[in-house]
Design a protein around this motif. Sequence first.
Motif, short mmCIF file in Angstrom:
data_model
loop_
_atom_site.label_atom_id
_atom_site.label_comp_id
_atom_site.label_asym_id
_atom_site.label_seq_id
_atom_site.Cartn_x
_atom_site.Cartn_y
_atom_site.Cartn_z
N PHE A 91 90.55 -43.73 22.47
CA PHE A 91 90.75 -45.06 23.02
C PHE A 91 92.24 -45.29 23.27
O PHE A 91 93.08 -44.89 22.46
CB PHE A 91 90.20 -46.12 22.06
CG PHE A 91 88.72 -45.94 21.81
CD1 PHE A 91 87.80 -46.44 22.70
CD2 PHE A 91 88.26 -45.24 20.71
CE1 PHE A 91 86.43 -46.27 22.50
CE2 PHE A 91 86.90 -45.06 20.48
CZ PHE A 91 85.99 -45.57 21.39
N GLY A 92 92.56 -45.94 24.40
CA GLY A 92 93.95 -46.21 24.76
C GLY A 92 94.04 -47.47 25.59
O GLY A 92 93.09 -48.26 25.68
N HIS A 93 95.19 -47.65 26.24
CA HIS A 93 95.42 -48.85 27.04
C HIS A 93 94.70 -48.81 28.38
O HIS A 93 94.26 -49.83 28.89
CB HIS A 93 96.92 -49.07 27.24
CG HIS A 93 97.63 -49.34 25.96
ND1 HIS A 93 97.43 -50.49 25.23
CD2 HIS A 93 98.52 -48.60 25.26
CE1 HIS A 93 98.17 -50.45 24.14
NE2 HIS A 93 98.85 -49.31 24.13
N GLU A 94 94.61 -47.63 28.98
CA GLU A 94 93.94 -47.53 30.28
C GLU A 94 93.21 -46.19 30.39
O GLU A 94 93.51 -45.24 29.67
CB GLU A 94 94.94 -47.69 31.43
CG GLU A 94 96.05 -46.66 31.43
CD GLU A 94 97.10 -46.94 32.49
OE1 GLU A 94 97.59 -45.95 33.06
OE2 GLU A 94 97.42 -48.11 32.74
N PHE A 95 92.27 -46.13 31.32
CA PHE A 95 91.45 -44.92 31.54
C PHE A 95 92.33 -43.77 32.03
O PHE A 95 93.17 -43.94 32.91
CB PHE A 95 90.35 -45.21 32.56
CG PHE A 95 89.46 -44.04 32.82
CD1 PHE A 95 88.43 -43.71 31.96
CD2 PHE A 95 89.66 -43.23 33.94
CE1 PHE A 95 87.61 -42.63 32.19
CE2 PHE A 95 88.84 -42.14 34.19
CZ PHE A 95 87.81 -41.84 33.31
N ASP A 96 92.13 -42.59 31.45
CA ASP A 96 92.87 -41.39 31.87
C ASP A 96 92.00 -40.18 31.58
O ASP A 96 91.61 -39.94 30.44
CB ASP A 96 94.19 -41.29 31.11
CG ASP A 96 95.02 -40.08 31.53
OD1 ASP A 96 94.71 -39.46 32.56
OD2 ASP A 96 95.99 -39.75 30.82
N ASP A 97 91.68 -39.41 32.64
CA ASP A 97 90.90 -38.20 32.44
C ASP A 97 91.57 -36.99 33.09
O ASP A 97 90.91 -36.07 33.54
CB ASP A 97 89.47 -38.37 32.96
CG ASP A 97 89.39 -38.53 34.46
OD1 ASP A 97 90.43 -38.77 35.10
OD2 ASP A 97 88.28 -38.43 35.01
N HIS A 98 92.89 -36.99 33.13
CA HIS A 98 93.62 -35.89 33.75
C HIS A 98 93.61 -34.62 32.91
O HIS A 98 93.74 -33.53 33.43
CB HIS A 98 95.06 -36.31 34.06
CG HIS A 98 95.14 -37.29 35.19
ND1 HIS A 98 95.22 -38.63 34.98
CD2 HIS A 98 95.10 -37.10 36.52
CE1 HIS A 98 95.26 -39.25 36.15
NE2 HIS A 98 95.17 -38.35 37.10
N ASN A 99 93.46 -34.75 31.62
CA ASN A 99 93.38 -33.59 30.74
C ASN A 99 91.91 -33.21 30.59
O ASN A 99 91.07 -34.06 30.30
CB ASN A 99 94.00 -33.93 29.38
CG ASN A 99 94.10 -32.74 28.46
OD1 ASN A 99 93.33 -31.78 28.56
ND2 ASN A 99 95.05 -32.79 27.55
N GLU A 100 91.58 -31.94 30.79
CA GLU A 100 90.18 -31.52 30.73
C GLU A 100 89.59 -31.58 29.34
O GLU A 100 88.36 -31.64 29.18
CB GLU A 100 90.02 -30.11 31.30
CG GLU A 100 90.72 -29.05 30.47
CD GLU A 100 90.70 -27.68 31.12
OE1 GLU A 100 90.49 -26.71 30.39
OE2 GLU A 100 90.89 -27.61 32.34
N ASP A 101 90.42 -31.57 28.31
CA ASP A 101 89.92 -31.58 26.94
C ASP A 101 90.05 -32.94 26.27
O ASP A 101 89.65 -33.10 25.11
CB ASP A 101 90.66 -30.54 26.09
CG ASP A 101 90.41 -29.13 26.57
OD1 ASP A 101 89.30 -28.87 27.07
OD2 ASP A 101 91.31 -28.28 26.47
N LEU A 102 90.64 -33.92 26.97
CA LEU A 102 90.84 -35.25 26.40
C LEU A 102 90.63 -36.32 27.46
O LEU A 102 91.24 -36.27 28.52
CB LEU A 102 92.26 -35.37 25.82
CG LEU A 102 92.67 -36.74 25.30
CD1 LEU A 102 91.87 -37.10 24.06
CD2 LEU A 102 94.16 -36.76 25.01
N MET A 103 89.75 -37.26 27.15
CA MET A 103 89.53 -38.42 28.03
C MET A 103 89.95 -39.65 27.24
O MET A 103 89.58 -39.80 26.07
CB MET A 103 88.06 -38.52 28.44
CG MET A 103 87.78 -39.73 29.32
SD MET A 103 86.02 -40.11 29.55
CE MET A 103 85.40 -38.64 30.29
N ILE A 104 90.70 -40.52 27.87
CA ILE A 104 91.10 -41.77 27.24
C ILE A 104 90.40 -42.90 27.96
O ILE A 104 90.47 -43.00 29.19
CB ILE A 104 92.63 -41.94 27.27
CG1 ILE A 104 93.29 -40.79 26.51
CG2 ILE A 104 93.03 -43.30 26.69
CD1 ILE A 104 94.79 -40.77 26.59
N ILE A 105 89.71 -43.74 27.18
CA ILE A 105 89.04 -44.91 27.75
C ILE A 105 89.68 -46.16 27.14
O ILE A 105 90.22 -46.10 26.04
CB ILE A 105 87.51 -44.86 27.53
CG1 ILE A 105 87.16 -44.79 26.05
CG2 ILE A 105 86.90 -43.68 28.26
CD1 ILE A 105 85.67 -44.86 25.76
#
Length: 178
Positions: A91-105
Motif C-alpha cells: 500500500f502507498g500513496h498512488e498506484f504503481d505497477d512499473h516493477n514486475e515483482d511489486l505492485m503498489i495500490i
Amino acid sequence: MEELKEYTIPFIGLKAGAHQFKFQIGQEFFEHFEYEDFNDSQIELVVGMIKKLTMLEFDLDFEGKANVNCDLTNEIFDLPVSGSHQFVVKFGHEFDDHNEDLMIIPHGSHEVNIQQQVYETIVLSLPSRRIHPGVKDGSLKSEILDKLNELSLGNQTGDDSDDTDPRWDDLKKLLTDK
C-alpha cells in the motif's frame, strides 16, 4: 485499458492467511489485450494469495495449451504452456505497477486487479520460436517442410562438403603421430 472484473480480487473481507482462487483463461482474455498470436487457448490459472497486515503476496501458477501456428511451416498445433510468477502488493500513496515483482495500490483500497500480471506472465513464458512437434521428430508431412528440406544447404547439388582442405589433413596427422 478497461479492467476485467473476474480478475479483481476483493481482499478487504478476507482473514489474514492463505487463500486460493482458480480461473479458466480462454481466448477472450487475450483478445481483450489485442494479443493475436493464439488461435485459441485453454489455460487453468491457480492464484495463491497470502494476506498479511501490510501487504499481499501472490503466487500465480498456470498450465494449459495454446493453439498456435508453427513458425516454420505455419501448421496449427497445440503448444503446452505452463509457468509461475510471484509478486507482492503493498500500500502507498498512488498506484504503481512499473516493477514486475511489486505492485503498489493506494491506501484504503479494498480490491486488486491482477489481469496485467496474469497476461504478462503467460505471454513471457512462451518460447520465442514455436516449432510443431512433428518437425522436431520428423513425423510432420507438409509441402512447406519438404520445400525447406529441398532448399537447405546440406541438400544442394554439387556440394563438396566431403572434400577437406589438405592443410587441415596435415594438421590432423600431427595429433595422431606420436
